[in-house]
Design a protein around this motif. Structure first.
Motif, PDB file in Angstrom:
ATOM      1  N   LEU A  31       0.828  -1.205   0.000  1.00  0.00           N
ATOM      2  CA  LEU A  31       0.000   0.000   0.000  1.00  0.00           C
ATOM      3  C   LEU A  31       0.868   1.262   0.000  1.00  0.00           C
ATOM      4  O   LEU A  31       0.564   2.232  -0.701  1.00  0.00           O
ATOM      5  CB  LEU A  31      -0.932  -0.003   1.206  1.00  0.00           C
ATOM      6  N   SER A  50      -7.742   8.136   4.904  1.00  0.00           N
ATOM      7  CA  SER A  50      -7.977   6.899   5.644  1.00  0.00           C
ATOM      8  C   SER A  50      -9.474   6.654   5.855  1.00  0.00           C
ATOM      9  O   SER A  50      -9.950   5.519   5.722  1.00  0.00           O
ATOM     10  CB  SER A  50      -7.253   6.957   6.996  1.00  0.00           C
ATOM     11  N   VAL A  69     -11.113   5.438   2.660  1.00  0.00           N
ATOM     12  CA  VAL A  69     -10.851   4.009   2.457  1.00  0.00           C
ATOM     13  C   VAL A  69     -11.804   3.176   3.319  1.00  0.00           C
ATOM     14  O   VAL A  69     -12.292   2.125   2.883  1.00  0.00           O
ATOM     15  CB  VAL A  69      -9.379   3.676   2.777  1.00  0.00           C
ATOM     16  N   CYS A  95      -4.385   6.227  -3.051  1.00  0.00           N
ATOM     17  CA  CYS A  95      -4.083   4.795  -3.135  1.00  0.00           C
ATOM     18  C   CYS A  95      -5.364   3.997  -3.307  1.00  0.00           C
ATOM     19  O   CYS A  95      -5.347   2.767  -3.239  1.00  0.00           O
ATOM     20  CB  CYS A  95      -3.355   4.336  -1.876  1.00  0.00           C
ATOM     21  N   HIS A  96      -6.464   4.665  -3.526  1.00  0.00           N
ATOM     22  CA  HIS A  96      -7.783   4.052  -3.435  1.00  0.00           C
ATOM     23  C   HIS A  96      -8.035   3.045  -4.557  1.00  0.00           C
ATOM     24  O   HIS A  96      -8.825   2.107  -4.371  1.00  0.00           O
ATOM     25  CB  HIS A  96      -8.849   5.142  -3.445  1.00  0.00           C
ATOM     26  N   VAL A  99      -6.536  -0.262  -3.180  1.00  0.00           N
ATOM     27  CA  VAL A  99      -6.987  -0.811  -1.908  1.00  0.00           C
ATOM     28  C   VAL A  99      -7.723  -2.134  -2.091  1.00  0.00           C
ATOM     29  O   VAL A  99      -7.448  -3.118  -1.383  1.00  0.00           O
ATOM     30  CB  VAL A  99      -7.887   0.205  -1.177  1.00  0.00           C
ATOM     31  N   TYR A 150      -6.756  -5.763  -0.713  1.00  0.00           N
ATOM     32  CA  TYR A 150      -7.713  -6.408   0.191  1.00  0.00           C
ATOM     33  C   TYR A 150      -7.981  -7.858  -0.237  1.00  0.00           C
ATOM     34  O   TYR A 150      -8.046  -8.776   0.596  1.00  0.00           O
ATOM     35  CB  TYR A 150      -8.999  -5.583   0.197  1.00  0.00           C
ATOM     36  N   MET A 207      -7.941  -4.931   7.071  1.00  0.00           N
ATOM     37  CA  MET A 207      -7.531  -4.086   5.951  1.00  0.00           C
ATOM     38  C   MET A 207      -7.499  -2.618   6.354  1.00  0.00           C
ATOM     39  O   MET A 207      -6.648  -1.854   5.889  1.00  0.00           O
ATOM     40  CB  MET A 207      -8.484  -4.279   4.768  1.00  0.00           C
ATOM     41  N   GLN A 208      -8.397  -2.208   7.245  1.00  0.00           N
ATOM     42  CA  GLN A 208      -8.364  -0.829   7.728  1.00  0.00           C
ATOM     43  C   GLN A 208      -7.089  -0.568   8.512  1.00  0.00           C
ATOM     44  O   GLN A 208      -6.494   0.516   8.413  1.00  0.00           O
ATOM     45  CB  GLN A 208      -9.579  -0.545   8.601  1.00  0.00           C
ATOM     46  N   THR A 234      -4.386  -0.028   6.061  1.00  0.00           N
ATOM     47  CA  THR A 234      -4.493   1.324   5.495  1.00  0.00           C
ATOM     48  C   THR A 234      -3.971   2.373   6.465  1.00  0.00           C
ATOM     49  O   THR A 234      -3.213   3.269   6.079  1.00  0.00           O
ATOM     50  CB  THR A 234      -5.954   1.626   5.139  1.00  0.00           C
TER      51      THR A 234
END
Length: 466
Positions: A64, A100, A103, A272-273, A276, A280, A291-292, A295
């Motif tokens: 990431l 963040s 995301v 970075c979306h 993601v 994931y 995953m959060q 991130t």
């Protein structure tokens, strides 16, 4: 000791029933979310999941960060010089937190809809129009990103070559950045981008993270190698070009017409979306909370590297900071071995990253404008060639890297980081409008629209009045 129901008066009974009902609703909501995560086709790929255990937490963070950190690290010192240390720090922190949170909204919608790409999320929310809008935004964003990388090649490669030459070679074709850029794109970038798979370059490009970390370290160390007031070495003679009483005092607050580039460049920096959801899908023991955490860790570490490189870059050049900070080191430390090593590292990272960015741009173009079309080498060649021509033309004729940061950052970056996540969540979520997440999504949407529109208008106004 627990009180009996009879000992509770009528006023307390209503509260007690309400509290127990809220607890049951919260438990049902958590259970439903857990069932959605476990049953989501995104995370349940049958026997493939058993054969492939996935990518570890630490490597997912690394991947990431590699998606987050790009050429914008070279322009943040210039942004700090035009906003001040405190304003820059607050703005960078706000953008990182909102990135963040956006995301978080994407992951929530990902679980609900079981989609695996940003484009499909747009399709789920607004049909074909949403899919084309997201794909077009990704295409423009990636074209802008590739153009900034090629601009670095155009400006830094001639200087890197000249360091290995003795004598006067000015005017030679191999010291012309435009000619070198065309040669590299024709001989290296375009052939690599044509390959159907670039797995080996994916591993090699992971070195770009270490190169950027090395860059930040060198910026910190070299702050003490360039004294202030700044002096320029020309023909063995030193010329003082800054005043110690004015130019060598760091500013905590500073506002100018160049401050309009701040938020767009920062949005460009934390985008970075589009990566993601693929990360994931490959995460070991995937879940939304896991995953959060990936991130949050990736954005926090990227924020740290961004902030340190911007701060010490600014404290080195102060108001003389260039829009592409390597140009400043070329000017004041023209023969420094460490600076030369950093340039070579950055150029190597750029050379391997540009072909990789072709892939999501080409995928988005095919999904938006040529859906359900079988693979054809002719079609593959023409789309790749068209993308390559556009980015080369931008790199050749855009005079300053901050222009791409400003325009692309205020338009496509703000859409992908702020506008689309908020808009899609408002459309897809079944929650009440006054719920915490929907209010947050509404705030994210309004922030993206207001800041993006204002920044875009100010940048265009600055161009008109130059």
């Amino acid at each position: 000791m627990e009180r009996s129901w009879g000992s509770i008066n009528s006023a307390d009974r209503g509260w007690y029933v309400s509290a127990r009902q809220e607890q049951r609703e919260d438990a049902e909501e958590e259970e439903e979310e857990k069932e959605q995560e476990e049953s989501s086709p995104l995370l349940r790929n049958g026997p493939q999941i058993q054969e492939y255990s996935g990518v570890s937490f630490s490597f997912s963070v690394f991947n990431l960060m590699n998606a987050i950190m790009g050429s914008s690290i070279l322009g943040l010192a210039y942004i700090m010089a035009n906003t001040g240390i405190i304003v820059f720090s607050i703005m960078l922190l706000i953008v990182a937190i909102l990135a963040s949170y956006s995301v978080h909204l994407l992951l929530t919608m990902c679980i609900q809809t079981a989609v695996t790409s940003y484009e499909d999320l747009g399709l789920f929310a607004f049909g074909s129009f949403g899919k084309v809008a997201v794909a077009s935004t990704i295409i423009i964003q990636n074209i802008g990103a590739m153009s900034t990388y090629l601009l670095v090649i155009k400006t830094e490669l001639p200087d890197a070559i000249s360091q290995f030459l003795t004598g006067d070679y000015s005017g030679s074709w191999y010291l012309d950045g435009r000619i070198l850029l065309i040669i590299i794109c024709v001989c290296i970038v375009f052939p690599l981008a044509l390959l159907p798979k670039l797995g080996f370059l994916g591993y090699a490009s992971s070195l770009s993270f270490f190169f950027k970390a090395f860059f930040a370290l060198v910026v910190i160390v070299k702050k003490w190698s360039i004294p202030c007031p700044l002096t320029l070495n020309h023909g063995g003679e030193f010329f003082q070009i800054s005043n110690i009483t004015e130019d060598c005092i760091p500013k905590l607050f500073n506002f100018s017409k160049e401050s309009a580039y701040a938020i767009p460049t920062m949005a460009f920096s934390f985008l970075c979306h589009t990566s993601v959801l693929p990360i994931y899908c490959e995460l070991q023991r995937p879940s939304k909370s896991r995953m959060q955490n990936v991130t949050n860790m990736g954005i926090a570490l990227s924020f740290l590297i961004y902030f340190l490189s911007a701060l010490f870059g600014y404290l080195t050049f102060y108001g003389k900071a260039e829009s592409e900070v390597l140009q400043g080191y070329s000017k004041y430390l023209p023969h420094d071995v460490v600076v030369m090593a950093v340039k070579l590292c950055i150029l190597f990272a750029v050379l391997l990253t540009v072909p990789l960015i072709h892939f999501p741009a080409r995928k988005a173009m095919i999904m938006a404008f040529f859906p359900n079309r079988p693979f054809s080498w002719i079609h593959h060649f023409l789309v790749t060639l068209a993308l390559n021509i556009v980015i080369v033309l931008l790199a050749l004729y855009v005079p300053d890297i901050r222009n791409i940061f400003g325009i692309v950052g205020s338009s496509t970056s703000t859409c992908l980081v702020f506008v689309y996540p908020g808009l899609f969540y408002l459309k897809l979520s079944r929650e009440d409008f006054i719920s915490q997440k929907k209010l947050g999504a509404c705030g994210l949407l309004l922030f993206g629209i207001l800041v993006g529109s204002l920044s875009f208008a100010l940048i265009i106004f600055n161009w008109i009045n130059k």
